[in-house]
Design a protein around this motif. Sequence first.
Motif, PDB file in Angstrom:
ATOM      1  N   ALA A   1     106.099 112.075  21.241  1.00 13.01           N
ATOM      2  CA  ALA A   1     106.071 113.520  21.433  1.00 13.01           C
ATOM      3  C   ALA A   1     105.062 113.867  22.517  1.00 13.01           C
ATOM      4  N   THR A   2     105.345 114.932  23.251  1.00 12.53           N
ATOM      5  CA  THR A   2     104.435 115.316  24.336  1.00 12.53           C
ATOM      6  C   THR A   2     103.019 115.540  23.828  1.00 12.53           C
ATOM      7  N   THR A   3     102.895 116.074  22.626  1.00 15.49           N
ATOM      8  CA  THR A   3     101.561 116.336  22.084  1.00 15.49           C
ATOM      9  C   THR A   3     100.855 115.069  21.616  1.00 15.49           C
ATOM     10  N   ALA A   4     101.584 113.956  21.554  1.00 17.63           N
ATOM     11  CA  ALA A   4     100.976 112.684  21.144  1.00 17.63           C
ATOM     12  C   ALA A   4     100.633 111.795  22.329  1.00 17.63           C
ATOM     13  N   SER A   5     100.975 112.233  23.531  1.00 17.16           N
ATOM     14  CA  SER A   5     100.850 111.349  24.693  1.00 17.16           C
ATOM     15  C   SER A   5      99.408 110.951  24.982  1.00 17.16           C
TER      16      SER A   5
ATOM     17  N   LEU B   1     113.495 113.591  20.834  1.00 19.40           N
ATOM     18  CA  LEU B   1     113.112 112.491  19.944  1.00 19.40           C
ATOM     19  C   LEU B   1     114.108 112.345  18.801  1.00 19.40           C
ATOM     20  N   ILE B   2     114.515 113.459  18.231  1.00 19.01           N
ATOM     21  CA  ILE B   2     115.476 113.420  17.128  1.00 19.01           C
ATOM     22  C   ILE B   2     116.817 112.870  17.607  1.00 19.01           C
TER      23      ILE B   2
ATOM     24  N   ILE C   1     107.025 107.964  18.113  1.00 18.76           N
ATOM     25  CA  ILE C   1     105.803 108.570  17.586  1.00 18.76           C
ATOM     26  C   ILE C   1     105.981 110.076  17.636  1.00 18.76           C
ATOM     27  N   MET C   2     105.896 110.720  16.470  1.00 17.29           N
ATOM     28  CA  MET C   2     106.190 112.151  16.401  1.00 17.29           C
ATOM     29  C   MET C   2     105.478 112.773  15.206  1.00 17.29           C
TER      30      MET C   2
ATOM     31  N   ALA D   1     108.306 106.449  13.513  1.00 16.59           N
ATOM     32  CA  ALA D   1     109.631 106.668  12.941  1.00 16.59           C
ATOM     33  C   ALA D   1     110.665 105.768  13.604  1.00 16.59           C
ATOM     34  N   TYR D   2     111.629 105.341  12.799  1.00 17.34           N
ATOM     35  CA  TYR D   2     112.772 104.581  13.307  1.00 17.34           C
ATOM     36  C   TYR D   2     113.882 104.649  12.258  1.00 17.34           C
ATOM     37  N   ARG D   3     115.082 104.277  12.644  1.00 22.33           N
ATOM     38  CA  ARG D   3     116.219 104.355  11.748  1.00 22.33           C
ATOM     39  C   ARG D   3     116.042 103.427  10.553  1.00 22.33           C
ATOM     40  N   ARG D   4     116.360 103.932   9.369  1.00 22.09           N
ATOM     41  CA  ARG D   4     116.294 103.093   8.177  1.00 22.09           C
ATOM     42  C   ARG D   4     117.319 101.961   8.300  1.00 22.09           C
ATOM     43  N   GLY D   5     116.893 100.757   7.976  1.00 20.75           N
ATOM     44  CA  GLY D   5     117.764  99.607   8.114  1.00 20.75           C
ATOM     45  C   GLY D   5     117.655  98.920   9.459  1.00 20.75           C
TER      46      GLY D   5
END
Length: 303
Positions: free
Chosen positions: A100-104, A133-134, A146-147, A272-276
């Motif tokens: 996310a831009t706020t995490a950069s 990101l979504i 990262i979000m 975050a990442y896709r489950r599985g």
Amino acid sequence: MHVTFRQLAIFNAVAEKLSFTEAANALHLTQPAVSVQIKRLEDSVGLPLFEQLGKKIFLTGAGEELLHYSRNIFHELDEAGEMFAQMQDISRGTLNVSVATTASSFATRMISAFLKQYPAATVRLDVTNRGTLIRQLENNEKDIVIMGKPPEAMDLVGEAFMDNPLVVIAPPDHPLAGQADIGIQTLQREPFVVREPASGTRAALEKLFSRCQISPAIQVEIADNEAIKEAVAAGLGLSVVSRHTLELDLQAGRLVILDVEHFPIARHWYLAYRRGKRLSPIALAFKALVFEQAPKMAEALSP
């Protein structure tokens, strides 16, 4: 055609040596075993692959064509093997990560620490807004994102690794600057510069304002966090941003944090990442580093 890699490997050996006996010796097989596999291959192709003239054997036209394709197949397999070896070799792997831009501000420091450990690795970094990101998570485009808090409706793994306090900012000459214990109702009279509606920061701010039954005027809506800080410094209104984005602005005296009731809003940063999803070795190494570095990073970014 029903052809096995074993048959192609035997065929390649015979084609290279033009001798069933020498091919059998090289492959540690018996000559009859080699002959059987070549016969099965010819049956599958539907054409003879070798012809015998006197005591010598030669490739037929079909054999020449099959040798061309067979070499290409094994070449592609070799390349695939090299690629998989690189993926397993963290030191030379490639990490695809979005933040996310706020995490950069802190995410780039984490990436810097990661590359110090693995200097031959490559990081493909995308700094973007929450909506993108979504979408990237939906399409499984990135190894790790990262979000702020991931959407609950999506089937994701979201692991909180660091606090993300949201604070009210103002230019240093603002009348509220330096005041203590400012009541949140005071903000009702102030214009605000805010993020776009899809932003997690915007959602957290609106949730607090709704709970406190206030609705300050939105003066400007901007999708870029750095532009928001510029707008606040220029006197266009107050705003709410992540404390982690303010280090340089506070040092330079361009912005101040207001001491407002109910602030900071307590939020967290997530991996975050896709489950599985099966994370690659390099993604697992980066994830481990993030959780290792997060406490140090949080301490460095605290007031």
